[in-house]
Design an enzyme around this catalytic site. Structure first.
Site, mmCIF file in Angstrom:
data_model
loop_
_atom_site.group_PDB
_atom_site.id
_atom_site.type_symbol
_atom_site.label_atom_id
_atom_site.label_comp_id
_atom_site.label_asym_id
_atom_site.label_seq_id
_atom_site.Cartn_x
_atom_site.Cartn_y
_atom_site.Cartn_z
ATOM 1 N N ASN A 106 30.182 23.335 -99.065
ATOM 2 C CA ASN A 106 29.932 24.613 -98.397
ATOM 3 C C ASN A 106 30.412 24.603 -96.951
ATOM 4 O OD1 ASN A 106 28.762 25.970 -100.546
ATOM 5 N ND2 ASN A 106 26.701 25.296 -100.053
ATOM 6 N N ASN A 117 33.234 27.550 -97.193
ATOM 7 C CA ASN A 117 32.669 28.853 -96.826
ATOM 8 C C ASN A 117 33.135 29.371 -95.466
ATOM 9 O OD1 ASN A 117 31.357 28.851 -99.264
ATOM 10 N ND2 ASN A 117 29.340 29.262 -98.415
ATOM 11 N N SER A 166 22.961 37.545 -106.743
ATOM 12 C CA SER A 166 23.904 37.081 -107.766
ATOM 13 C C SER A 166 23.358 35.903 -108.558
ATOM 14 C CB SER A 166 25.241 36.707 -107.116
ATOM 15 O OG SER A 166 25.064 35.684 -106.144
ATOM 16 N N ASN A 170 21.435 27.067 -100.429
ATOM 17 C CA ASN A 170 22.499 26.322 -99.771
ATOM 18 C C ASN A 170 21.947 25.628 -98.535
ATOM 19 O OD1 ASN A 170 24.678 26.922 -101.493
ATOM 20 N ND2 ASN A 170 25.009 28.896 -100.508
ATOM 21 N N GLU A 182 24.819 32.497 -94.465
ATOM 22 C CA GLU A 182 23.972 31.307 -94.421
ATOM 23 C C GLU A 182 24.553 30.231 -93.487
ATOM 24 O OE1 GLU A 182 21.617 30.578 -98.353
ATOM 25 O OE2 GLU A 182 23.682 31.035 -98.932
ATOM 26 N N LYS A 218 26.605 19.303 -102.054
ATOM 27 C CA LYS A 218 26.811 20.753 -101.972
ATOM 28 C C LYS A 218 27.020 21.188 -100.521
ATOM 29 C CE LYS A 218 27.166 24.905 -103.563
ATOM 30 N NZ LYS A 218 26.045 25.680 -104.083
ATOM 31 N N ALA A 226 29.536 33.483 -108.882
ATOM 32 C CA ALA A 226 28.871 34.713 -109.324
ATOM 33 C C ALA A 226 28.885 35.741 -108.206
ATOM 34 C CB ALA A 226 27.440 34.431 -109.755
ATOM 35 N N GLY A 278 20.101 34.895 -108.863
ATOM 36 C CA GLY A 278 18.917 35.291 -109.614
ATOM 37 C C GLY A 278 19.263 36.055 -110.879
#
Length: 299
Positions: free
Chosen positions: A184, A188, A10, A101, A259, A180, A126, A12
């Site tokens: 996350n 997440n 997504s 991430n 991740e 970040k 995205a 890239g």
């Protein structure tokens, strides 16, 4: 500027579509099939409308390091394999920008022989809908800073970015990644475990209480002073992406590896080094790992 983008997930696809407006972009994919498809059909961005942009794509093993800047957008757990593939092709004149991430990748990139290395974070929403199609769910900040070397290529990228895809050059790469990581670490795993959209973490008072406890514990592990700033970051992302599903939720729902090791796994390692008790972090780490195990995850 000649830009190579390694990784056609997504992020890239999103970067290749926007940056090809002003730069000579080549997208490097994991499979020959995806490269062939992009070469034939271009990359489609879905926002309010759909728009296709034509750009060249090649399989990843055809990357030779001749670009002015190479942006690596693969997942954290794929990075070691990618670096093994490209390490002997690194051009001393080239620059690399890593957009992963977590923070575990810092130990992987510190010994790379490249004139300049940058790291950054992305807050855009995205989703890759197919091999050549990406949905842009929400605009956010792109922040990047020098990890080592010269600022020249990063400034050139920022100065020539599209107006609706701006890139902020900052001075402290560690601060970018910490900000970040904190976001996350809260959003997440909780959205993936509770199976909810990002905004529900604020709207549901019980989930919100858990989110704030996880945030407090994360900041304790990282020994971060400005708690109010990180609280605002988490709230702002939840509000701006209220109707979105997190990448970790999407990965689990589609049977992909997450991740979590680069996010909560990294925090557990830091907590162990510093002698910090982190029950919330450990709990949600093992919940996600359990879901991966139960779901027969593929990479």
């Amino acid at each position: 500027m000649r830009i190579g983008i390694i990784g056609a997930g997504s992020i890239g696809l999103l970067f290749s579509w926007y940056l090809s407006e002003k730069h000579e972009v080549t997208l490097y994919t994991r499979t020959v099939h995806q490269a062939d498809l992009i070469n034939r059909k271009g990359v489609t961005l879905v926002k309010e409308t759909e728009e296709v942009r034509k750009l060249p794509a090649k399989p990843m093993d055809e990357w030779v390091g001749g670009d002015d800047l190479t942006i690596i957008t693969v997942k954290q757990y794929q990075l070691q394999e990618v670096l093994f593939q490209i390490e002997d092709k690194l051009d001393e004149a080239g620059s690399l920008l890593f957009l992963q991430n977590g923070m575990g990748h810092l130990k992987l990139i510190e010994k790379l022989q490249s004139s300049s290395i940058y790291v950054g974070s992305i807050e855009h929403g995205a989703v890759r809908e197919s091999a050549a199609r990406v949905r842009h769910n929400g605009a956010g900040a792109i922040r990047a800073a020098v990890f080592k070397g010269s600022l020249v290529r990063l400034e050139e990228l920022a100065n020539n970015a599209p107006e609706d895809f701006s890139i902020q050059v900052e001075t402290d790469y560690y601060e970018i990644l910490v900000r970040k990581l904190v976001v996350n670490a809260v959003i997440n795993p909780l959205t993936a475990v509770f199976q909810v959209q990002n905004g529900i973490l604020l709207a549901n008072p019980f989930y919100r209480k858990i989110a704030m406890s996880l945030l407090e514990e994360t900041l304790c592990v990282l020994e971060t002073a400005d708690k109010e700033k990180h609280y605002r970051d988490v709230v702002n992302v939840c509000e701006k992406t209220a109707s979105n599903y997190s990448s970790m939720y999407a990965d689990l729902s589609q049977g992909r590896r997450t991740e979590i090791d680069a996010i909560l796994g990294f925090l557990i390692e830091e907590a162990e080094k510093r002698g910090v008790h982190c029950p919330y972090i450990c709990n949600y780490y093992h919940m996600i790992k359990g879901k991966e195990f139960q779901g027969e995850v593929v990479t």
